[in-house]
Design a protein around this motif. Structure first.
Motif, PDB file in Angstrom:
ATOM      1  N   GLU A 213       0.621  -1.133   0.129  1.00 38.72           N
ATOM      2  CA  GLU A 213       0.117   0.383  -0.135  1.00 38.72           C
ATOM      3  C   GLU A 213       0.910   1.055  -0.108  1.00 38.72           C
ATOM      4  N   ALA A 214       2.252   1.368   0.456  1.00 42.00           N
ATOM      5  CA  ALA A 214       2.650   2.515   0.727  1.00 42.00           C
ATOM      6  C   ALA A 214       3.751   2.634  -0.665  1.00 42.00           C
ATOM      7  N   GLU A 215       3.464   1.687  -1.379  1.00 38.57           N
ATOM      8  CA  GLU A 215       3.604   1.613  -3.061  1.00 38.57           C
ATOM      9  C   GLU A 215       2.764   2.312  -4.135  1.00 38.57           C
ATOM     10  N   GLY A 216       1.906   2.519  -3.462  1.00 40.06           N
ATOM     11  CA  GLY A 216       0.720   2.299  -3.862  1.00 40.06           C
ATOM     12  C   GLY A 216      -0.752   1.454  -4.952  1.00 40.06           C
ATOM     13  N   CYS A 217       0.245   0.453  -4.710  1.00 36.46           N
ATOM     14  CA  CYS A 217      -0.537  -0.743  -5.114  1.00 36.46           C
ATOM     15  C   CYS A 217      -1.545  -1.039  -5.243  1.00 36.46           C
ATOM     16  N   LYS A 218      -2.820  -1.589  -5.861  1.00 38.29           N
ATOM     17  CA  LYS A 218      -3.527  -1.787  -5.496  1.00 38.29           C
ATOM     18  C   LYS A 218      -3.979  -3.415  -5.196  1.00 38.29           C
ATOM     19  N   VAL A 219      -4.482  -3.486  -3.891  1.00 38.47           N
ATOM     20  CA  VAL A 219      -3.510  -5.154  -3.127  1.00 38.47           C
ATOM     21  C   VAL A 219      -4.654  -6.316  -3.676  1.00 38.47           C
ATOM     22  N   PHE A 220      -3.768  -7.455  -3.658  1.00 40.62           N
ATOM     23  CA  PHE A 220      -4.409  -9.070  -3.903  1.00 40.62           C
ATOM     24  C   PHE A 220      -3.814  -9.357  -3.210  1.00 40.62           C
ATOM     25  N   ALA A 221      -4.990  -9.894  -1.985  1.00 44.99           N
ATOM     26  CA  ALA A 221      -4.236 -10.617  -0.917  1.00 44.99           C
ATOM     27  C   ALA A 221      -5.280 -12.216  -0.627  1.00 44.99           C
ATOM     28  N   GLU A 222      -4.235 -12.810  -0.242  1.00 46.78           N
ATOM     29  CA  GLU A 222      -4.820 -14.550   0.175  1.00 46.78           C
ATOM     30  C   GLU A 222      -3.713 -15.104   0.939  1.00 46.78           C
ATOM     31  N   LYS A 223      -4.604 -16.063   1.827  1.00 47.64           N
ATOM     32  CA  LYS A 223      -3.613 -16.755   2.449  1.00 47.64           C
ATOM     33  C   LYS A 223      -4.030 -18.757   2.425  1.00 47.64           C
ATOM     34  N   ARG A 224      -2.692 -18.546   1.637  1.00 48.05           N
ATOM     35  CA  ARG A 224      -2.288 -19.966   0.962  1.00 48.05           C
ATOM     36  C   ARG A 224      -1.324 -20.396   0.463  1.00 48.05           C
ATOM     37  N   SER A 225      -1.109 -21.695   0.254  1.00 46.31           N
ATOM     38  CA  SER A 225       0.053 -21.962   0.151  1.00 46.31           C
ATOM     39  C   SER A 225       0.277 -22.141  -0.947  1.00 46.31           C
ATOM     40  N   GLY A 226       1.807 -21.447  -0.910  1.00 44.83           N
ATOM     41  CA  GLY A 226       2.867 -21.114  -1.924  1.00 44.83           C
ATOM     42  C   GLY A 226       3.307 -22.088  -2.985  1.00 44.83           C
ATOM     43  N   THR A 227       3.340 -23.334  -2.643  1.00 46.24           N
ATOM     44  CA  THR A 227       3.707 -24.267  -3.343  1.00 46.24           C
ATOM     45  C   THR A 227       3.248 -25.055  -4.566  1.00 46.24           C
ATOM     46  N   THR A 228       2.051 -24.504  -4.643  1.00 49.23           N
ATOM     47  CA  THR A 228       1.490 -24.546  -5.988  1.00 49.23           C
ATOM     48  C   THR A 228       0.641 -23.026  -6.736  1.00 49.23           C
ATOM     49  N   THR A 229      -0.005 -23.509  -7.497  1.00 45.67           N
ATOM     50  CA  THR A 229      -0.697 -22.207  -7.877  1.00 45.67           C
ATOM     51  C   THR A 229      -2.009 -22.411  -7.361  1.00 45.67           C
ATOM     52  N   ASP A 230      -1.954 -24.037  -8.093  1.00 48.71           N
ATOM     53  CA  ASP A 230      -3.794 -24.335  -7.532  1.00 48.71           C
ATOM     54  C   ASP A 230      -4.488 -23.800  -6.512  1.00 48.71           C
ATOM     55  N   GLY A 231      -5.523 -23.294  -6.423  1.00 47.25           N
ATOM     56  CA  GLY A 231      -6.457 -22.984  -5.810  1.00 47.25           C
ATOM     57  C   GLY A 231      -5.855 -20.954  -5.082  1.00 47.25           C
ATOM     58  N   ARG A 232      -4.882 -20.909  -5.309  1.00 45.26           N
ATOM     59  CA  ARG A 232      -4.929 -19.265  -5.449  1.00 45.26           C
ATOM     60  C   ARG A 232      -6.165 -18.410  -6.286  1.00 45.26           C
ATOM     61  N   ASP A 233      -6.868 -18.220  -6.160  1.00 47.90           N
ATOM     62  CA  ASP A 233      -7.814 -17.092  -6.478  1.00 47.90           C
ATOM     63  C   ASP A 233      -6.918 -15.968  -6.734  1.00 47.90           C
ATOM     64  N   LYS A 234      -6.540 -15.586  -5.533  1.00 49.53           N
ATOM     65  CA  LYS A 234      -6.655 -14.143  -5.762  1.00 49.53           C
ATOM     66  C   LYS A 234      -5.313 -13.786  -6.572  1.00 49.53           C
TER      67      LYS A 234
END
Length: 187
Positions: free
Chosen positions: A23-44
């Motif tokens: 937010e300090a960089e001025g981004c429109k942010v998408f955030a989630e709580k998901r494992s990063g070991t795969t992209t499956d299920g990472r809707d955001k």
């Protein structure tokens, strides 16, 4: 436009530091709580990538927030490149996918992120093996009574009916029937 992506692996972890930095960089942010070991299920992540347009920049605080495998990282960056979207890490500022040295650094750091994930998995496996030897770790509790499955089959119940009655999958029924009765023919 700057599009921020923040991720933590579990519900008990906090996104606050990542959100504040993005937010300090001025981004429109998408955030989630998901494992990063795969992209499956990472809707955001999918939403952020769909939202991005030519000339935009996808921003993460650290590379491992985006991907923990070289394959996933490569696919994400290739998809962004195809859309004309740049990529930037706040804590690894030399990563600029529009330059050759930035692509090289991205691949090197991505390899380290994948290596770190593999090491963590190995340490976890070592800990489980050690706990099993000490008799502390017993694994998942038994949820299917094999005797009950065999008794139902002996009473003439079909595997499909057994599965429905016990609320388990047919494959589990066959697995239990096969383990205790190799010569039995499934109904």
């Amino acid at each position: 436009m700057l599009i921020g992506y923040a991720r933590v692996s579990s519900a008990s972890q906090s996104l606050d530091l990542q959100l504040a930095a993005l937010e300090a960089e001025g981004c429109k942010v998408f955030a989630e709580k998901r494992s990063g070991t795969t992209t499956d299920g990472r809707d955001k992540l999918a939403e952020a990538m769909d939202f991005a347009r030519e000339g935009d920049t996808l921003v993460v605080t650290r590379l491992d927030r985006l991907a923990r495998s070289m394959l996933d990282l490569s696919q994400i960056v290739t998809t962004l490149d195809a859309k004309g979207v740049k990529f930037r890490c706040l804590q690894q500022g030399a990563i600029d996918t529009t330059r050759s040295d930035g692509k090289l650094l991205l691949n090197i750091l991505g390899s380290f992120a994948e290596f770190e994930t593999d090491l963590r998995r190995e340490r976890q496996r070592d800990g489980i093996d050690k706990a099993k030897l000490a008799g502390v770790y017993k694994g998942r509790p038994v949820s299917i009574e094999a005797d009950k499955v065999r008794a139902m089959r002996d009473a003439g119940t079909t595997p499909t009916e057994i599965a429905k009655a016990l609320g388990i999958g047919r494959a589990s029924v066959y697995r239990h029937l096969g383990a205790g009765n190799a010569g039995a023919s499934p109904a």
